[in-house]
Design a protein around this motif. Structure first.
Motif, PDB file in Angstrom:
ATOM      1  N   HIS A 155      20.287  10.104   9.965  1.00 11.12           N
ATOM      2  CA  HIS A 155      19.742  11.060   9.000  1.00 11.12           C
ATOM      3  C   HIS A 155      20.818  11.448   7.988  1.00 11.12           C
ATOM      4  O   HIS A 155      20.576  11.457   6.771  1.00 11.12           O
ATOM      5  N   THR A 156      22.019  11.748   8.470  1.00 10.51           N
ATOM      6  CA  THR A 156      23.108  12.108   7.571  1.00 10.51           C
ATOM      7  C   THR A 156      23.486  10.943   6.673  1.00 10.51           C
ATOM      8  O   THR A 156      23.633  11.098   5.454  1.00 10.51           O
ATOM      9  N   ALA A 157      23.653   9.751   7.250  1.00  4.49           N
ATOM     10  CA  ALA A 157      24.062   8.582   6.462  1.00  4.49           C
ATOM     11  C   ALA A 157      23.055   8.273   5.359  1.00  4.49           C
ATOM     12  O   ALA A 157      23.424   8.048   4.200  1.00  4.49           O
ATOM     13  N   VAL A 158      21.777   8.273   5.698  1.00  6.07           N
ATOM     14  CA  VAL A 158      20.747   7.905   4.723  1.00  6.07           C
ATOM     15  C   VAL A 158      20.530   9.035   3.710  1.00  6.07           C
ATOM     16  O   VAL A 158      20.295   8.781   2.528  1.00  6.07           O
ATOM     17  N   THR A 159      20.630  10.283   4.159  1.00  2.00           N
ATOM     18  CA  THR A 159      20.544  11.408   3.220  1.00  2.00           C
ATOM     19  C   THR A 159      21.643  11.310   2.166  1.00  2.00           C
ATOM     20  O   THR A 159      21.392  11.463   0.961  1.00  2.00           O
ATOM     21  N   LEU A 160      22.867  11.041   2.597  1.00  6.35           N
ATOM     22  CA  LEU A 160      23.973  10.928   1.645  1.00  6.35           C
ATOM     23  C   LEU A 160      23.787   9.744   0.704  1.00  6.35           C
ATOM     24  O   LEU A 160      24.181   9.800  -0.464  1.00  6.35           O
ATOM     25  N   ALA A 161      23.178   8.668   1.210  1.00  7.24           N
ATOM     26  CA  ALA A 161      22.965   7.494   0.370  1.00  7.24           C
ATOM     27  C   ALA A 161      21.882   7.723  -0.677  1.00  7.24           C
ATOM     28  O   ALA A 161      21.946   7.156  -1.776  1.00  7.24           O
ATOM     29  N   LEU A 162      20.883   8.563  -0.354  1.00  2.00           N
ATOM     30  CA  LEU A 162      19.726   8.722  -1.243  1.00  2.00           C
ATOM     31  C   LEU A 162      19.762   9.998  -2.084  1.00  2.00           C
ATOM     32  O   LEU A 162      19.329   9.985  -3.242  1.00  2.00           O
ATOM     33  N   ASP A 163      20.215  11.099  -1.516  1.00  6.93           N
ATOM     34  CA  ASP A 163      20.187  12.395  -2.197  1.00  6.93           C
ATOM     35  C   ASP A 163      21.566  12.678  -2.776  1.00  6.93           C
ATOM     36  O   ASP A 163      22.510  12.974  -2.035  1.00  6.93           O
ATOM     37  N   PRO A 164      21.735  12.595  -4.086  1.00  9.49           N
ATOM     38  CA  PRO A 164      23.077  12.689  -4.688  1.00  9.49           C
ATOM     39  C   PRO A 164      23.690  14.080  -4.648  1.00  9.49           C
ATOM     40  O   PRO A 164      24.881  14.229  -4.921  1.00  9.49           O
ATOM     41  N   ARG A 165      22.906  15.099  -4.291  1.00 14.57           N
ATOM     42  CA  ARG A 165      23.422  16.476  -4.355  1.00 14.57           C
ATOM     43  C   ARG A 165      24.669  16.681  -3.519  1.00 14.57           C
ATOM     44  O   ARG A 165      25.617  17.376  -3.934  1.00 14.57           O
ATOM     45  N   PRO A 207      11.496  22.848   3.006  1.00 17.50           N
ATOM     46  CA  PRO A 207      11.676  21.953   4.153  1.00 17.50           C
ATOM     47  C   PRO A 207      11.569  20.472   3.812  1.00 17.50           C
ATOM     48  O   PRO A 207      12.228  19.652   4.447  1.00 17.50           O
ATOM     49  N   ARG A 208      10.789  20.115   2.805  1.00 13.07           N
ATOM     50  CA  ARG A 208      10.702  18.694   2.457  1.00 13.07           C
ATOM     51  C   ARG A 208      12.017  18.161   1.892  1.00 13.07           C
ATOM     52  O   ARG A 208      12.266  16.950   1.924  1.00 13.07           O
ATOM     53  N   ASP A 209      12.860  19.036   1.396  1.00 13.70           N
ATOM     54  CA  ASP A 209      14.168  18.611   0.910  1.00 13.70           C
ATOM     55  C   ASP A 209      15.042  18.052   2.021  1.00 13.70           C
ATOM     56  O   ASP A 209      16.037  17.366   1.747  1.00 13.70           O
ATOM     57  N   THR A 210      14.714  18.364   3.271  1.00 19.22           N
ATOM     58  CA  THR A 210      15.508  17.881   4.400  1.00 19.22           C
ATOM     59  C   THR A 210      15.174  16.438   4.763  1.00 19.22           C
ATOM     60  O   THR A 210      15.853  15.848   5.606  1.00 19.22           O
ATOM     61  N   GLN A 211      14.136  15.890   4.150  1.00 19.15           N
ATOM     62  CA  GLN A 211      13.627  14.574   4.519  1.00 19.15           C
ATOM     63  C   GLN A 211      14.179  13.478   3.606  1.00 19.15           C
ATOM     64  O   GLN A 211      13.948  13.498   2.390  1.00 19.15           O
ATOM     65  N   PRO A 212      14.886  12.510   4.141  1.00 17.80           N
ATOM     66  CA  PRO A 212      15.411  11.435   3.300  1.00 17.80           C
ATOM     67  C   PRO A 212      14.341  10.725   2.478  1.00 17.80           C
ATOM     68  O   PRO A 212      14.611  10.296   1.349  1.00 17.80           O
ATOM     69  N   ILE A 213      13.125  10.617   2.998  1.00 21.70           N
ATOM     70  CA  ILE A 213      12.074   9.913   2.262  1.00 21.70           C
ATOM     71  C   ILE A 213      11.772  10.590   0.935  1.00 21.70           C
ATOM     72  O   ILE A 213      11.341   9.935  -0.018  1.00 21.70           O
ATOM     73  N   GLU A 214      12.004  11.888   0.847  1.00 22.84           N
ATOM     74  CA  GLU A 214      11.750  12.601  -0.396  1.00 22.84           C
ATOM     75  C   GLU A 214      12.724  12.192  -1.497  1.00 22.84           C
ATOM     76  O   GLU A 214      12.475  12.466  -2.683  1.00 22.84           O
ATOM     77  N   TRP A 215      13.832  11.561  -1.134  1.00 24.06           N
ATOM     78  CA  TRP A 215      14.871  11.227  -2.103  1.00 24.06           C
ATOM     79  C   TRP A 215      14.978   9.731  -2.354  1.00 24.06           C
ATOM     80  O   TRP A 215      15.944   9.260  -2.955  1.00 24.06           O
ATOM     81  N   ALA A 216      13.984   8.980  -1.871  1.00 25.24           N
ATOM     82  CA  ALA A 216      13.957   7.546  -2.152  1.00 25.24           C
ATOM     83  C   ALA A 216      13.977   7.323  -3.659  1.00 25.24           C
ATOM     84  O   ALA A 216      13.280   8.003  -4.408  1.00 25.24           O
ATOM     85  N   ARG A 217      14.768   6.360  -4.106  1.00 26.90           N
ATOM     86  CA  ARG A 217      14.903   6.116  -5.544  1.00 26.90           C
ATOM     87  C   ARG A 217      15.150   4.632  -5.798  1.00 26.90           C
ATOM     88  O   ARG A 217      15.692   3.917  -4.944  1.00 26.90           O
ATOM     89  N   ALA A 218      14.768   4.205  -6.967  1.00 26.37           N
ATOM     90  CA  ALA A 218      14.862   2.789  -7.311  1.00 26.37           C
ATOM     91  C   ALA A 218      16.304   2.295  -7.341  1.00 26.37           C
ATOM     92  O   ALA A 218      16.583   1.136  -7.034  1.00 26.37           O
ATOM     93  N   ASP A 219      17.236   3.195  -7.729  1.00 29.13           N
ATOM     94  CA  ASP A 219      18.634   2.782  -7.844  1.00 29.13           C
ATOM     95  C   ASP A 219      19.441   3.118  -6.595  1.00 29.13           C
ATOM     96  O   ASP A 219      20.665   3.262  -6.652  1.00 29.13           O
ATOM     97  N   ALA A 220      18.774   3.222  -5.458  1.00 29.10           N
ATOM     98  CA  ALA A 220      19.468   3.482  -4.196  1.00 29.10           C
ATOM     99  C   ALA A 220      20.383   2.314  -3.842  1.00 29.10           C
ATOM    100  O   ALA A 220      20.106   1.166  -4.205  1.00 29.10           O
TER     101      ALA A 220
END
Length: 292
Positions: A155-165, A207-220
């Motif tokens: 969860h941490t690894a993928v969150t950091l990869a997808l959510d730039p914040r 709470p949806r901000d905690t979900q990596p799927i919410e931050w899926a992006r084309a330039d991931a």
């Protein structure tokens, strides 16, 4: 004489049983891995190195062999439901990846109930910052950093990869992460229905901000997401849903679903004694070699 031998053997078995009872399963696995030769050709080049702003520490694993060029780097986040785990217990993962030519960073991070989301993600971002700034001293290439993790660590690894914040808040450019691997990770688990996710995530105002799927992006960055058919802890739909969304966006993603493996089996397969369970190590290395 025979009774003396029997008594000695029983004492040894009892001592082993006590040692096992007092040892966490990952730590025991690391002991077995080391005895089995899992550390051959690698060593821990740094132990309990401080990083971040909250007394966190990390270990660095490296290959024994010298390299004429800097090596690619993996920051590995262990699992434990956001409530347990420690870097030393996951030495088997550090050794496995270092044996394939990577410099491996395994950071500790703050846990529930002392903290809630996003503290452990923030700690992960600080570990990436430390890696960027310091890994050259250990023969690593700061321009080739990938993230990996199992379960809560995924969860941490993928969150950091997808959510730039989170990387931006730590002073790290998001494109510092060149690839990420998620092993049995939770990426799409809202609404929260388990105690660990409720305790870790439910207080967050969005709470949806905690979900990596919410931050899926084309330039991931390229992602490899691994799950297994008998994972009842983190259901395979987490991987399937995130992968489907990334593909719809045109982002580079690969998936593996290992038939018959449990949640724990996927990370256990990194250790030398249990690599026959599934080609997790081989597939991860192939993916990273291509991605970086």
């Amino acid at each position: 004489m025979k009774w003396w031998i029997v008594g000695l053997a029983l004492s040894a078995v009892l001592a082993l049983g006590v040692a096992i009872a007092l040892t966490s399963p990952p730590k025991l696995l690391s002991i077995i891995d080391r005895i089995s030769g899992g550390g051959s050709g690698t060593h821990r080049a740094g132990t309990a190195i401080p990083f971040g702003n909250h007394d966190q520490t990390l270990d660095v694993w490296v290959p024994d062999a010298a390299s004429e060029t800097p090596r690619p780097v993996i920051v590995f986040f262990y699992g434990g439901g956001w409530v347990k785990g420690d870097r030393d217990a996951y030495a088997f993962a550090g050794r496995a990846l270092a044996s394939r030519g990577f410099v491996v960073v395994i950071p500790d991070y703050r846990k529930v109930p002392q903290v809630r989301f996003p503290a452990f993600v923030e700690d992960g971002a600080e570990a990436v910052r430390w890696t960027r700034d310091n890994i050259a001293r250990f023969g690593g290439d700061p321009d080739r950093i990938a993230l990996a993790g199992h379960s809560a660590g995924a969860h941490t690894a993928v969150t950091l990869a997808l959510d730039p914040r989170w990387l931006k808040a730590a002073g790290v450019a998001p494109d510092t992460v060149k690839a990420a691997i998620g092993l049995s990770g939770p990426y799409d688990f809202y609404p929260f229905d388990k105690k660990r996710s409720i305790d870790a995530m439910s207080h967050w105002p969005s709470p949806r901000d905690t979900q990596p799927i919410e931050w899926a992006r084309a330039d991931a960055p390229p992602l490899l997401l691994i799950t297994s058919s008998k994972d009842t802890v983190v259901r395979p739909y987490n991987t399937e849903n995130l992968a489907a969304k990334l593909r719809d966006l045109g982002a580079p993603v690969r998936t593996e679903n290992y038939e018959g493996l449990s949640h724990e089996d996927v990370v256990v397969a990194l250790s030398k004694p249990f690599r026959g369970k599934a080609p997790v190590l081989d597939r991860s290395v192939t993916f990273l070699d291509q991605a970086m």
